[in-house]
Design an enzyme around this catalytic site. Structure first.
Site, PDB file in Angstrom:
ATOM      1  N   HIS A  20      -4.362  -5.222   0.162  1.00 59.44           N
ATOM      2  CA  HIS A  20      -3.026  -5.198   2.239  1.00 59.44           C
ATOM      3  C   HIS A  20      -3.321  -6.596   2.109  1.00 59.44           C
ATOM      4  O   HIS A  20      -4.442  -7.429   1.901  1.00 59.44           O
ATOM      5  CB  HIS A  20      -4.328  -4.719   2.936  1.00 59.44           C
ATOM      6  CG  HIS A  20      -3.856  -3.475   3.366  1.00 59.44           C
ATOM      7  ND1 HIS A  20      -2.623  -3.150   3.787  1.00 59.44           N
ATOM      8  CD2 HIS A  20      -4.247  -2.301   2.507  1.00 59.44           C
ATOM      9  CE1 HIS A  20      -3.018  -1.510   4.340  1.00 59.44           C
ATOM     10  NE2 HIS A  20      -3.782  -1.135   3.472  1.00 59.44           N
ATOM     11  N   CYS A  77       1.033  -0.821   0.055  1.00 63.51           N
ATOM     12  CA  CYS A  77      -0.038   0.000  -0.399  1.00 63.51           C
ATOM     13  C   CYS A  77       1.419   0.900   0.143  1.00 63.51           C
ATOM     14  O   CYS A  77       1.224   1.073  -1.143  1.00 63.51           O
ATOM     15  CB  CYS A  77      -1.243   0.194   1.654  1.00 63.51           C
ATOM     16  SG  CYS A  77      -2.348   0.886   0.968  1.00 63.51           S
ATOM     17  N   GLU A 114      -2.311  -8.990   4.029  1.00 64.56           N
ATOM     18  CA  GLU A 114      -2.465  -9.105   6.283  1.00 64.56           C
ATOM     19  C   GLU A 114      -3.966  -8.637   6.261  1.00 64.56           C
ATOM     20  O   GLU A 114      -3.670  -9.631   7.520  1.00 64.56           O
ATOM     21  CB  GLU A 114      -1.934  -8.208   6.191  1.00 64.56           C
ATOM     22  CG  GLU A 114      -1.943  -6.414   6.788  1.00 64.56           C
ATOM     23  CD  GLU A 114      -1.811  -5.824   5.583  1.00 64.56           C
ATOM     24  OE1 GLU A 114      -1.346  -6.443   4.041  1.00 64.56           O
ATOM     25  OE2 GLU A 114      -1.410  -4.830   5.493  1.00 64.56           O
TER      26      GLU A 114
END
Ligand code: XMP
Length: 504
Positions: free
Chosen positions: A162, A74, A164
């Site tokens: 993202h 990002c 994660e």
């Protein structure tokens, strides 16, 4: 190594990498050790900033970019574009929420085994408009054509989504491709390896000194004690204080469990002192202060009975240590732990914190690897000030007894019916409210108690647990029939925020 630009998700990156059994640490973007041979790769986190802001965090990547594998996430990806001659501008299309990676270069090692069309999670106000020369576009969504890139001739990647967060369906696979495939890390970070490594370094650090540790009955301090016990055996003295504010039979049950685990533990019954100190106090913050001060006094007194102590061990864990706010300066606030802030200074002891690099779920797994019994490992969180903040108003021995009896019925009911492990935390609260009731032919005027049960992951937010009505009815019946002085039971259906878990 993860460089933190202040994203709310930085800790999540670390957790995902650790779930892949690869060790990682988070550092503020402007203060990290120069990568030596031990750093196998670097991940740049997201950020609430825009790279176009004058005050945006700009790291010095001299020793990193082009030298070790690098993945920008990002903001990290936007920084790798902006700082090297590309262009980043505010996005015109919707770039928040779910999107599909409709085009992927599956030959790119970051995307090995990733399914074209897989769902990813976007969360940014800026977008990459133009990449510098030599950047290969390796992934696009319908709205974002420059969703992923690889820099030719370098081990450097950038992704604007993202990996994660849970909503990026194959995010863990991508992170795995990076840390295991590209960086070449082995899946060696396991609870067993942590135990072995920590025991070895504790032996070195402590030598022949003696250590004291305050046990709370909770998971963190218990796991810390077991680790130290492995390292230095009886040179660790654990102190478990009965502050008179524990649950029914908790002091003896937990003390027994500790002894069965082979810990050198000193049980101290200081309940009368604490309860006396709280007499007539109804302000919750005053109660906390009195309990905190008293704990330090009692612990200090007892610890002095142990000869030649040099160290105080604490169960501090990683979230207590790092704060994902490096944009405001590295770890500005370090939370005081378990209400015993000030102890090391007062006692002139060095501090040892064997769990300071672990997340909560890792602490549990380490506990398991150490053979800790489920009765301690699976316990709900319990506040340091204990039942004192579950008695609204002043604390008396009679109220403590009433609350203990009601709490015992609720908690053992949860256990018997298989709900205990499904609920994150449960409690009974005694209200300073009396109401009219009727028992047999008599009118009563007695106390009300509240049942509280919540689901949560970290206690920061929580939802009330939707326990079955039949179960609640049964608990209510039992409490009213068996606990003297209670004639009304209510169930708390408030979430946090705006409410809190505890009532005080
Ligand atoms: P709240 O009530 O703030 O609770 O939603 C969040 C979590 O923190 C615990 N808690 C405390 N723990 N000392 C502690 O050690 C305290 O003073 C304290 N106050 C709340 C609470 O039990 C829940 O797990």
């Amino acid at each position: 190594m993860i460089l933190d630009f202040g994203s709310q998700y930085t800790q999540l990156i670390a957790r995902r990498v650790r779930e892949l059994n690869v060790y990682c640490e988070i550092y503020p973007f402007d203060s990290f050790p120069a990568p030596d041979g031990t750093v196998k790769g670097v991940i740049l986190s997201g950020s609430p900033w825009s790279v176009r802001d004058a005050k945006a965090p700009f790291p010095d990547l001299k020793g990193i970019k082009g030298r070790v594998p690098l993945l920008g996430v990002c903001y990290g990806a936007q920084y790798l574009t902006h700082a090297y001659g590309g262009e980043v501008l505010p996005s015109k299309t919707r770039e928040y929420g779910r999107a599909k990676l409709v085009k992927i270069d599956t030959a790119d090692p970051l995307f090995t085994g990733v399914t074209p069309g897989t769902q990813v999670w976007m969360s940014h106000g800026d977008t990459i408009i133009r990449t510098p020369d030599g950047y290969n576009i390796t992934g696009s969504t319908e709205d974002v054509s420059l969703a992923a890139f690889h820099i030719t001739g370098e081990q450097t990647w950038g992704i604007q989504f993202h990996p994660e967060v849970y909503h990026t369906t194959e995010g863990t696979k991508m992170l795995g491709n990076f840390v295991r495939g590209i960086c070449g890390c082995h899946a060696e970070w396991t609870p067993e390896s942590f135990v072995e490594m920590t025991v070895r370094s504790l032996k070195e650090q402590i030598g022949n000194d003696r250590v004291v540790l305050g046990l709370s009955g909770g998971v963190d301090s218990s796991v810390a004690a077991l680790l130290l016990d492995r390292a230095i055996g009886d040179r660790l003295t654990s102190i478990f204080v009965d502050n008179g504010l524990l649950r029914k039979n908790e002091y003896s049950a937990v003390l027994d469990a500790y002894r069965r685990m082979g810990l050198n533990v000193l049980g101290v019954d200081a309940s009368a002192e604490f309860v006396e100190g709280l007499r007539g106090v109804d302000d919750p913050e005053k109660k906390r202060k009195i309990i905190g001060r008293k704990f330090i006094e009692v612990f200090d007194r007892e610890a002095h009975r142990v000869q030649n102590v040099k160290w105080l061990a604490q169960g501090t864990i990683y979230p207590d240590v790092i704060e994902s706010v490096s944009v405001n300066g590295p770890s500005a606030t370090i939370k005081s732990h378990h209400n015993v802030g000030g102890l090391p200074e007062k006692m002139h002891l060095k501090v040892v914190e064997p769990l300071r690099l672990l997340f909560k779920d890792e602490v549990r797994r380490v506990g398991q690897a150490l053979g800790m019994p489920g009765e301690i490992l699976g316990r709900h969180p319990f506040p340091g000030p204990g039942l004192a903040i579950r008695i609204v108003g002043d604390v008396t021995p009679a109220k403590l007894e009433t609350l203990r009896d009601a709490d015992e019925i609720f908690i053992s009911g949860l256990k018997k019916n298989g709900f205990y492990d499904k609920v994150w935390q449960a409690a009974v609260i005694l209200l300073p409210v009396q109401s009219v009731g009727v028992m047999g032919d008599e009118r009563t005027y007695e106390n009300a108690v509240v049942l509280r049960a919540v689901s949560s992951t970290d206690g920061m937010t929580a939802d009330w647990s939707h326990l079955p009505h039949e179960f609640l009815a049964e608990i209510s019946n039992q409490i009213i029939n068996r606990v003297k002085g209670v004639n009304r039971v209510v169930y708390d259906i408030s979430s946090k925020p705006p409410s809190t878990i505890e009532w005080e």
